[in-house]
Design a protein around this motif. Structure first.
Motif, PDB file in Angstrom:
ATOM      1  N   GLY A   1       0.821  -1.199   0.000  1.00  0.00           N
ATOM      2  CA  GLY A   1       0.000   0.000   0.000  1.00  0.00           C
ATOM      3  C   GLY A   1       0.849   1.238   0.000  1.00  0.00           C
ATOM      4  O   GLY A   1       2.049   1.223  -0.188  1.00  0.00           O
TER       5      GLY A   1
ATOM      6  N   ALA B   1       1.856   3.104   2.354  1.00  0.00           N
ATOM      7  CA  ALA B   1       2.829   3.260   3.429  1.00  0.00           C
ATOM      8  C   ALA B   1       3.438   1.916   3.745  1.00  0.00           C
ATOM      9  O   ALA B   1       2.814   0.891   3.683  1.00  0.00           O
ATOM     10  N   SER B   2       4.675   1.923   4.112  1.00  0.00           N
ATOM     11  CA  SER B   2       5.301   0.682   4.531  1.00  0.00           C
ATOM     12  C   SER B   2       4.761   0.270   5.861  1.00  0.00           C
ATOM     13  O   SER B   2       4.353   1.071   6.663  1.00  0.00           O
ATOM     14  N   GLN B   3       4.762  -1.003   6.117  1.00  0.00           N
ATOM     15  CA  GLN B   3       4.129  -1.532   7.323  1.00  0.00           C
ATOM     16  C   GLN B   3       5.117  -1.551   8.470  1.00  0.00           C
ATOM     17  O   GLN B   3       5.563  -2.580   8.926  1.00  0.00           O
TER      18      GLN B   3
ATOM     19  N   ARG C   1      -4.753  -2.028  11.154  1.00  0.00           N
ATOM     20  CA  ARG C   1      -3.643  -1.928  10.214  1.00  0.00           C
ATOM     21  C   ARG C   1      -2.455  -2.755  10.671  1.00  0.00           C
ATOM     22  O   ARG C   1      -1.796  -3.423   9.857  1.00  0.00           O
TER      23      ARG C   1
ATOM     24  N   ASP D   1      -2.211  -2.594   5.419  1.00  0.00           N
ATOM     25  CA  ASP D   1      -2.662  -1.264   5.034  1.00  0.00           C
ATOM     26  C   ASP D   1      -4.109  -1.234   4.548  1.00  0.00           C
ATOM     27  O   ASP D   1      -4.869  -0.341   4.897  1.00  0.00           O
TER      28      ASP D   1
ATOM     29  N   PHE E   1      -7.058   0.847   6.122  1.00  0.00           N
ATOM     30  CA  PHE E   1      -7.730   1.905   5.380  1.00  0.00           C
ATOM     31  C   PHE E   1      -9.241   1.745   5.437  1.00  0.00           C
ATOM     32  O   PHE E   1      -9.974   2.722   5.623  1.00  0.00           O
TER      33      PHE E   1
ATOM     34  N   ALA F   1      -4.641   7.938   9.734  1.00  0.00           N
ATOM     35  CA  ALA F   1      -4.469   7.302   8.429  1.00  0.00           C
ATOM     36  C   ALA F   1      -3.537   8.126   7.540  1.00  0.00           C
ATOM     37  O   ALA F   1      -2.707   7.575   6.809  1.00  0.00           O
TER      38      ALA F   1
ATOM     39  N   ASP G   1       0.150   7.697   8.131  1.00  0.00           N
ATOM     40  CA  ASP G   1       0.692   6.471   7.561  1.00  0.00           C
ATOM     41  C   ASP G   1       0.624   6.461   6.036  1.00  0.00           C
ATOM     42  O   ASP G   1       0.892   5.433   5.407  1.00  0.00           O
TER      43      ASP G   1
ATOM     44  N   LEU H   1      -2.118   6.778   4.150  1.00  0.00           N
ATOM     45  CA  LEU H   1      -3.330   6.150   3.609  1.00  0.00           C
ATOM     46  C   LEU H   1      -4.439   7.153   3.326  1.00  0.00           C
ATOM     47  O   LEU H   1      -5.421   6.816   2.658  1.00  0.00           O
TER      48      LEU H   1
ATOM     49  N   TYR I   1      -8.153   4.525  -2.034  1.00  0.00           N
ATOM     50  CA  TYR I   1      -6.968   3.741  -1.687  1.00  0.00           C
ATOM     51  C   TYR I   1      -6.099   3.491  -2.922  1.00  0.00           C
ATOM     52  O   TYR I   1      -4.872   3.579  -2.854  1.00  0.00           O
TER      53      TYR I   1
ATOM     54  N   SER J   1      -2.297   4.699  -3.321  1.00  0.00           N
ATOM     55  CA  SER J   1      -1.282   3.681  -3.628  1.00  0.00           C
ATOM     56  C   SER J   1      -0.487   4.047  -4.876  1.00  0.00           C
ATOM     57  O   SER J   1       0.727   3.905  -4.933  1.00  0.00           O
TER      58      SER J   1
END
Length: 475
Positions: free
Chosen positions: A24, A26-28, A115, A120, A124, A341, A344, A346, A465, A469
């Motif tokens: 997504g 943002a990196s997790q 999340r 992600d 979201f 959100a 991050d 999203l 989203y 992305s």
């Protein structure tokens, strides 16, 4: 409350990898919103336990309580059993949010937990669903408040006057939010205290005027007792929405690992006590045949207790205070969810900007969208579309609950022993399963139409989203 000089979320616990990291925007990393400093602003203050509790109670109890006794009266006093069942479910949900906030006390509540557990995209959906709920609900609350305002200041049926009043009622709490968290907390605490004075007057005072002859039949409908409980529960199901309020604003709560859970449970218990005692007192002071057709059951109860006709004005004042407090709290929660959100990646980055401890862009977008929906409601010539949108919120509000309880079950059973105390595993698992079942019941109770429309609204967010992305991949 003490000014800490910062309103940023507390540092999260050490993150662990999610089962399948999503590709997504943002990196997790599990770090969520980055710390933000307010430079010791006198307008930004952390919420203590009393204000956090008031936030939960104020958001759970909006204006609906003033009609609840009449709404469930046709089913008889068996509806009190439904109240009890729902209270148990709501407390289980509150305890789960307390556990989740203790392990991850960051602003965003359900979004943060979902999340981290599922990636992600799931996060979201939780944020998007909750965000839709908050601003659509604000429009509904404002329109409801106009009905009570009309008792005090007759608007003579003028749609323009009613629309203007609804807009003013939305923008006043928004301005309090824009002034800073210090003022948000003050408004929430004062409104909660003021609205509970008349409510407790009926809830406790009514017990001294209680007449069992007014109760009517235990079960006033045909069919089995289970059917009557389920039917009345369908009306009461959404009375407890808002139990997640303290968790969503965890980053603005002092000592969140300790206070968020306590505020959530205390606020839910306080709301449940007012609901149960208030409904029981109205049942016992207003004759059943009159209560079934009542448009202002608390007014009728006050009139029956003390005589005269001043109860209508008193309840109208209490309802207005209650709704303004709910608008104040829901405006903050809407902005906080979008802020978490956006931090991050999203949501659009502008939602992550804070001033005086409040995500100001999120507050403005929330009140503008709610205002546009309100204007549409008064100018379109029909309330049908607005009613559908309001009904949809009963679905969208429950989706984050369902996903958050699923996240708790994931944390409990995924072998993350640094996150779970083995001695409490069984207890926490039972609580999470009970909260999950309660959330499923909420979804089922919202009805086929609400679920159908709600799914459409939920997945409309997929386009947002995809856009976020694509921007992240391009950069």
């Amino acid at each position: 409350m003490h000014d800490t000089g910062t309103v940023s979320p507390s540092a999260p616990a050490q993150a662990t990898p999610t089962p399948a990291p999503a590709q997504g925007p943002a990196s997790q990393t599990g770090h969520g919103p980055s710390p933000e400093r307010e430079g010791g602003s006198r307008h930004a203050r952390r919420f203590g336990l009393p204000v956090a509790t008031a936030l939960v109670m104020g958001n759970i109890i909006g204006g609906g309580i003033f009609l609840l006794p009449a709404s469930v009266a046709p089913y008889g006093t068996i509806s009190l059993v439904a109240f009890g069942v729902l209270t148990v479910g709501a407390i289980a949900l509150a305890l789960v949010f307390g556990r989740l906030a203790r392990r991850d006390p960051r602003t965003g509540g359900p979004y943060v937990y979902v999340r981290e557990a599922f990636g992600d995209f799931a996060g979201f959906l939780a944020a998007w669903s909750y965000w839709i709920t908050s601003w659509v609900s604000n429009a509904a609350l404002a329109v409801t408040a106009v009905g009570y305002l009309n008792v005090l200041l007759p608007l003579h049926g003028s749609e323009w006057l009613m629309m203007t009043a609804a807009l003013v009622l939305q923008w006043l709490p928004a301005l309090a939010n824009l002034a800073g968290t210090r003022y948000v907390g003050a408004v929430q605490l004062v409104s909660t205290v003021l609205k509970f004075v008349p409510l407790l007057l009926v809830a406790i005072g009514g017990l001294f005027f209680f007449d069992p002859d007014n109760l009517g039949p235990f079960q006033a409908t045909e069919g089995g007792a289970l059917g009557a409980v389920s039917a009345s529960a369908a009306i009461l199901l959404f009375s407890y929405l808002g139990v997640e309020s303290a968790a969503v604003s965890a980053g603005e709560v002092r000592n969140p690992r300790r206070n968020v859970g306590r505020a959530t449970v205390l606020g839910t218990l306080g709301a449940a006590l007012v609901y149960l005692l208030g409904t029981l007192s109205v049942f016992g002071t207003v004759a059943h045949d009159k209560l079934v057709t009542s448009n202002a059951p608390f007014s009728d109860a006050v009139n029956a207790m003390f005589g005269g006709t001043w109860g209508g004005a008193a309840v109208a004042c209490a309802a207005l205070v209650s709704i303004v407090g709910a608008l104040n709290g829901w405006t903050l929660l809407s902005a906080q969810t979008a802020y978490a959100a956006a931090s991050d990646g999203l949501f659009p980055a502008r939602f992550a900007a804070k001033r005086r401890g409040v995500p100001t862009f999120g507050v403005i977008v929330t009140v503008v969208l709610a205002s546009l929906l309100t204007v549409y409601n008064y100018t379109a010539g029909t309330a049908r579309v607005f009613e559908i949108l309001v009904l949809v919120t009963t679905f969208t509000a429950t989706v984050p609950h369902l996903l958050a309880t699923a996240a708790q079950l994931y944390f409990l059973f995924s072998g993350q022993r640094d996150r779970v105390r083995p001695a409490r595993l069984a207890r926490d698992a039972v609580l999470a399963l009970a909260a999950f079942g309660f959330s499923m019941w909420l979804l089922a109770g919202s009805g086929y139409s609400a679920v159908y429309q709600g799914v459409l609204f939920l997945f409309a967010g997929v386009l947002v989203y995809a856009w976020m992305s694509a921007r992240a991949a391009r950069s």
